[in-house]
Structure formats: C-alpha cells, structure tokens
Design a protein around this motif. Structure first.
Motif, mmCIF file in Angstrom:
data_model
loop_
_atom_site.group_PDB
_atom_site.id
_atom_site.type_symbol
_atom_site.label_atom_id
_atom_site.label_comp_id
_atom_site.label_asym_id
_atom_site.label_seq_id
_atom_site.Cartn_x
_atom_site.Cartn_y
_atom_site.Cartn_z
ATOM 1 N N GLU A 19 0.719 -1.185 0.127
ATOM 2 C CA GLU A 19 -0.023 0.133 0.022
ATOM 3 C C GLU A 19 0.735 1.207 0.046
ATOM 4 O O GLU A 19 1.625 1.462 0.708
ATOM 5 C CB GLU A 19 -1.012 0.088 1.253
ATOM 6 N N GLY A 20 0.390 2.291 -0.775
ATOM 7 C CA GLY A 20 1.395 3.350 -0.930
ATOM 8 C C GLY A 20 2.437 3.351 -1.836
ATOM 9 O O GLY A 20 3.073 4.331 -2.061
ATOM 10 N N GLY A 21 2.791 2.002 -2.349
ATOM 11 C CA GLY A 21 3.780 2.136 -3.262
ATOM 12 C C GLY A 21 3.280 2.383 -4.814
ATOM 13 O O GLY A 21 2.217 2.677 -5.106
ATOM 14 N N GLN A 22 4.264 2.284 -5.574
ATOM 15 C CA GLN A 22 4.094 2.787 -7.113
ATOM 16 C C GLN A 22 3.225 1.675 -7.544
ATOM 17 O O GLN A 22 3.512 0.353 -7.748
ATOM 18 C CB GLN A 22 5.436 2.603 -7.956
ATOM 19 N N PRO A 23 1.967 1.879 -8.039
ATOM 20 C CA PRO A 23 1.040 0.914 -8.637
ATOM 21 C C PRO A 23 1.337 0.261 -9.886
ATOM 22 O O PRO A 23 1.721 1.044 -10.539
ATOM 23 C CB PRO A 23 -0.415 1.516 -8.508
ATOM 24 N N VAL A 24 1.386 -1.001 -10.087
ATOM 25 C CA VAL A 24 1.831 -1.636 -11.017
ATOM 26 C C VAL A 24 0.607 -2.000 -12.080
ATOM 27 O O VAL A 24 0.594 -2.112 -13.234
ATOM 28 C CB VAL A 24 2.734 -2.903 -10.904
ATOM 29 N N LEU A 25 -0.393 -2.217 -11.264
ATOM 30 C CA LEU A 25 -1.726 -2.576 -11.835
ATOM 31 C C LEU A 25 -2.878 -1.658 -11.133
ATOM 32 O O LEU A 25 -2.999 -1.645 -9.884
ATOM 33 C CB LEU A 25 -2.137 -4.008 -11.570
ATOM 34 N N LYS A 26 -3.735 -1.115 -11.746
ATOM 35 C CA LYS A 26 -4.776 0.011 -11.142
ATOM 36 C C LYS A 26 -6.033 -0.532 -11.612
ATOM 37 O O LYS A 26 -6.284 -0.444 -12.826
ATOM 38 C CB LYS A 26 -4.383 1.091 -11.791
ATOM 39 N N GLN A 27 -6.888 -0.821 -10.703
ATOM 40 C CA GLN A 27 -8.459 -1.186 -10.850
ATOM 41 C C GLN A 27 -8.626 -1.846 -11.985
ATOM 42 O O GLN A 27 -9.387 -1.630 -12.894
ATOM 43 C CB GLN A 27 -9.106 0.180 -11.068
ATOM 44 N N ILE A 28 -8.193 -3.191 -11.949
ATOM 45 C CA ILE A 28 -8.348 -4.094 -13.085
ATOM 46 C C ILE A 28 -9.413 -4.991 -12.625
ATOM 47 O O ILE A 28 -9.698 -5.575 -11.701
ATOM 48 C CB ILE A 28 -7.159 -4.924 -13.174
ATOM 49 N N SER A 29 -10.309 -4.743 -13.645
ATOM 50 C CA SER A 29 -11.622 -5.903 -13.429
ATOM 51 C C SER A 29 -11.968 -6.620 -14.767
ATOM 52 O O SER A 29 -11.871 -5.914 -15.809
ATOM 53 C CB SER A 29 -12.822 -5.052 -13.127
ATOM 54 N N PHE A 30 -11.914 -7.739 -14.819
ATOM 55 C CA PHE A 30 -12.645 -8.740 -15.976
ATOM 56 C C PHE A 30 -13.073 -10.120 -15.246
ATOM 57 O O PHE A 30 -12.651 -10.237 -14.262
ATOM 58 C CB PHE A 30 -11.361 -8.727 -16.828
ATOM 59 N N THR A 31 -13.687 -10.864 -16.271
ATOM 60 C CA THR A 31 -14.084 -12.039 -15.991
ATOM 61 C C THR A 31 -13.637 -12.901 -16.879
ATOM 62 O O THR A 31 -13.785 -12.723 -17.996
ATOM 63 C CB THR A 31 -15.557 -11.725 -15.599
ATOM 64 N N CYS A 32 -13.107 -14.096 -16.581
ATOM 65 C CA CYS A 32 -13.030 -15.104 -17.626
ATOM 66 C C CYS A 32 -13.773 -16.282 -17.242
ATOM 67 O O CYS A 32 -13.581 -16.891 -16.204
ATOM 68 C CB CYS A 32 -11.425 -15.581 -17.317
ATOM 69 N N LEU A 33 -14.478 -16.826 -18.036
ATOM 70 C CA LEU A 33 -15.627 -17.770 -17.819
ATOM 71 C C LEU A 33 -14.949 -19.254 -18.158
ATOM 72 O O LEU A 33 -13.973 -19.434 -18.820
ATOM 73 C CB LEU A 33 -16.749 -17.764 -18.598
ATOM 74 N N PRO A 34 -15.389 -20.117 -17.228
ATOM 75 C CA PRO A 34 -14.664 -21.515 -17.533
ATOM 76 C C PRO A 34 -14.573 -21.931 -19.103
ATOM 77 O O PRO A 34 -15.510 -21.665 -19.896
ATOM 78 C CB PRO A 34 -15.847 -22.268 -16.867
ATOM 79 N N GLY A 35 -13.763 -22.311 -19.407
ATOM 80 C CA GLY A 35 -13.451 -22.608 -20.768
ATOM 81 C C GLY A 35 -12.930 -21.742 -21.660
ATOM 82 O O GLY A 35 -12.789 -21.773 -22.876
ATOM 83 N N GLU A 36 -13.003 -20.365 -21.132
ATOM 84 C CA GLU A 36 -12.846 -19.408 -22.259
ATOM 85 C C GLU A 36 -11.123 -19.065 -22.296
ATOM 86 O O GLU A 36 -10.400 -19.494 -21.481
ATOM 87 C CB GLU A 36 -13.353 -17.884 -21.538
ATOM 88 N N THR A 37 -10.884 -18.516 -23.296
ATOM 89 C CA THR A 37 -9.431 -18.095 -23.440
ATOM 90 C C THR A 37 -9.521 -16.556 -23.551
ATOM 91 O O THR A 37 -10.275 -15.917 -24.247
ATOM 92 C CB THR A 37 -8.840 -18.558 -24.864
ATOM 93 N N LEU A 195 -10.952 -25.973 -20.284
ATOM 94 C CA LEU A 195 -9.807 -25.606 -20.209
ATOM 95 C C LEU A 195 -9.805 -23.842 -20.104
ATOM 96 O O LEU A 195 -10.006 -23.503 -21.128
ATOM 97 C CB LEU A 195 -8.652 -26.210 -20.935
ATOM 98 N N THR A 196 -9.603 -23.180 -19.104
ATOM 99 C CA THR A 196 -9.757 -21.884 -18.987
ATOM 100 C C THR A 196 -8.134 -21.424 -19.258
ATOM 101 O O THR A 196 -7.148 -22.053 -18.562
ATOM 102 C CB THR A 196 -9.811 -21.071 -17.657
ATOM 103 N N CYS A 197 -8.021 -20.614 -20.296
ATOM 104 C CA CYS A 197 -6.670 -20.341 -20.899
ATOM 105 C C CYS A 197 -6.406 -18.974 -20.775
ATOM 106 O O CYS A 197 -7.245 -18.033 -21.366
ATOM 107 C CB CYS A 197 -6.495 -20.734 -22.158
ATOM 108 N N ILE A 198 -5.227 -18.335 -20.163
ATOM 109 C CA ILE A 198 -4.800 -16.910 -20.155
ATOM 110 C C ILE A 198 -3.539 -16.927 -20.798
ATOM 111 O O ILE A 198 -2.763 -17.710 -20.784
ATOM 112 C CB ILE A 198 -4.807 -16.596 -18.639
ATOM 113 N N LEU A 199 -3.567 -16.195 -21.914
ATOM 114 C CA LEU A 199 -2.518 -16.117 -22.898
ATOM 115 C C LEU A 199 -1.907 -14.625 -22.865
ATOM 116 O O LEU A 199 -2.620 -13.771 -23.607
ATOM 117 C CB LEU A 199 -3.319 -16.566 -24.192
#
Ligand code: M5T
Length: 243
Positions: A19-37, A195-199
C-alpha cells in the motif's frame, strides 16, 4: 464450457511495495468464464506478467479481490490453488535430465502415455520422436540443444501433463512459428472441455481468436473485447496491430 476455472478480477490494484507504493496494476476488473481463452496484450512493462502472477498468489493484491471459482484466492492455500493451474513462464526452465523427466516435472506420476499425449498437444511429440533417443533424450549439458521454440513446446507439454483447469501462458510461444502456434491453440481448444486459458502475447496473431482480449497500458485496462471490437474501439490495440 465446463464448470471449473472461472476467474474474476474485481477492482484489483497491485504494487510490489504494498500500500502506498508505485502501482503496477490499477483497478483491473474482468471475468474469464470456464473454458474461455482470454488474451492479454500490451507493451513491455504494461503489467501483464504481474497480473497473471496474482492468480496463483505469487503475490497478493494490494486492493480489490481475485476469485477463482467464486472463492477469494486469499482464502485458498497457495498449494491447493496452484494444483488447479499450470503456468508456463516467459523464460523456459528446463533442467539437465531427459525430456521425459522434464515433462513429468509437471506431474510426477504421469504415465508415459500421458506424457506423450501432452507432448502431442504442445506440438512437441514429433521433434522429440525424431531424436535417436526420443523421450530419453537428455536436455542440455552434453545432451541435445533444443531450439528456443522447441524448449517452449516442452514447457507447454510440462504444463499440460498436469491436466490443469486453468492454463496460463506467459508469452510462451514467442519463439514458436505462427503455424505451429496455431496447431497448439487448436489442440488446446479440443482438449477436455473447460480449460480456461490466459494467454499473454506480444503478437496480435497470438491472441486474435481469443474469446476476449484485455489491452493493458501502464497498469490499466484500456480495452477489453474481441479482436474485431478492439479494432474499432481501442486505439492502443490498433497501434499494436500496426506495429
Ligand atoms: C510491470 C515492475 C516492472 C514494471 C511493472 C515482474 C516484476 C515487475 N516489476 C517489479 O517491480 N518487480 C517484479 O518482480 O512491474 O512489469 P511486468 O508485469 O513484468 O510487465 P509486462 O509483463 O507487461 O512486461 P513484458 O516486458 O514482460 O512484456 O514497471 O519494472
């Protein structure tokens, strides 16, 4: 799509310094459904590796929540969480030993048949079989020096032998030619439903056919959608496409 392997990012922010450090990711929201790529694309330093590293809890979020199958990952023991997923890191890490041992590192009790099946999906079976010693070929130090792309395919086989619910590929096909990469993706699609895949990728061609592509820029999501949607709505995506 199967029922397992859903991933939700809810307003996730992250800093390596807490907390208070340099943010590398900001307010990320998303959904990956089962089986999605889901593809993740963005310039170097955008935060792609950091984002996927939060899923197996290599680091914990600074703010927000990540859920896997509805459960806050902080309520799941890292060991149990990581059993569900396989991660192929950017840098392949093969050790001195046989190809078989290297692939089995993903699942020690895998049978030879399971190893071969994983290698076929990763498009590695053919070149492995073409060596005189096949799966007994030694990697590195006095053994065969496989090419970068071949090592990446062995690493993918190692991930697949685990039969994960979630597969995370961090730029793991960068040294694999586009045609072979296409065959790997076809095999993944055909693999046990769900198979959920993040690429993560640098090349648009690697993520073009994903169900959803997340465009990261400087730690923020600047676009989310299919290739066609992003081509009309996301300037950063168009710039990557043209580069
Ligand atoms: C995002 C910093 C990095 C950059 C930002 C892995 C790591 C990264 N960072 C750290 O401070 N410590 C770390 O251990 O975080 O970096 P990334 O997530 O690696 O970005 P990427 O995956 O989009 O980049 P690339 O080059 O792999 O495509 O400020 O310094």
């Amino acid at each position: 799509p199967g029922k397992k392997g859903r991933i939700d990012f809810e307003q996730v922010s992250f800093s390596y310094d807490g907390e208070g450090g340099q943010p590398v990711l900001k307010q990320i929201s998303f959904t990956c459904l089962p089986g999605e790529t889901v593809g993740i694309i963005g310039s170097t330093g955008a935060g792609k590796s950091s984002l996927v590293g939060l899923i197996p809890r290599f680091y914990d979020v600074t703010e927000g929540t990540i859920r896997v199958d509805g459960m806050d990952v902080r309520d799941i023991e890292p060991k149990r969480l990581r059993e569900k997923m396989a991660i192929v890191p950017q840098k392949t890490m093969l050790f001195t030993g046989t190809v078989l041992e290297n692939i089995r590192w993903g699942k020690a009790e895998a049978t030879h048949e399971e190893v071969e099946q994983a290698a076929r999906m990763a498009q590695a079976h053919e070149f492995i079989s073409a060596t005189p010693d096949g799966y007994e070929t030694r990697v590195g130090q006095g053994g065969v020096n496989f090419s970068g792309g071949q090592k990446q395919r062995i690493s993918i086989a190692r991930a697949l032998v685990k039969k994960p619910e979630i597969l995370i590929l961090d730029d793991s096909t960068s040294a694999v030619d586009v045609a072979t990469e296409g065959k790997i993706k076809d095999a993944l699609r055909a693999y046990a439903a769900g198979l959920t895949c993040i690429l993560i990728a640098q090349r648009i061609t690697s993520v073009m056919d994903a169900d959803k592509i997340i465009v990261l820029d400087n730690g923020e999501v600047v676009g989310i959608g299919t290739h066609d949607e992003l081509m009309t709505s996301c300037q950063v995506y168009q710039e990557i496409f043209q580069s």
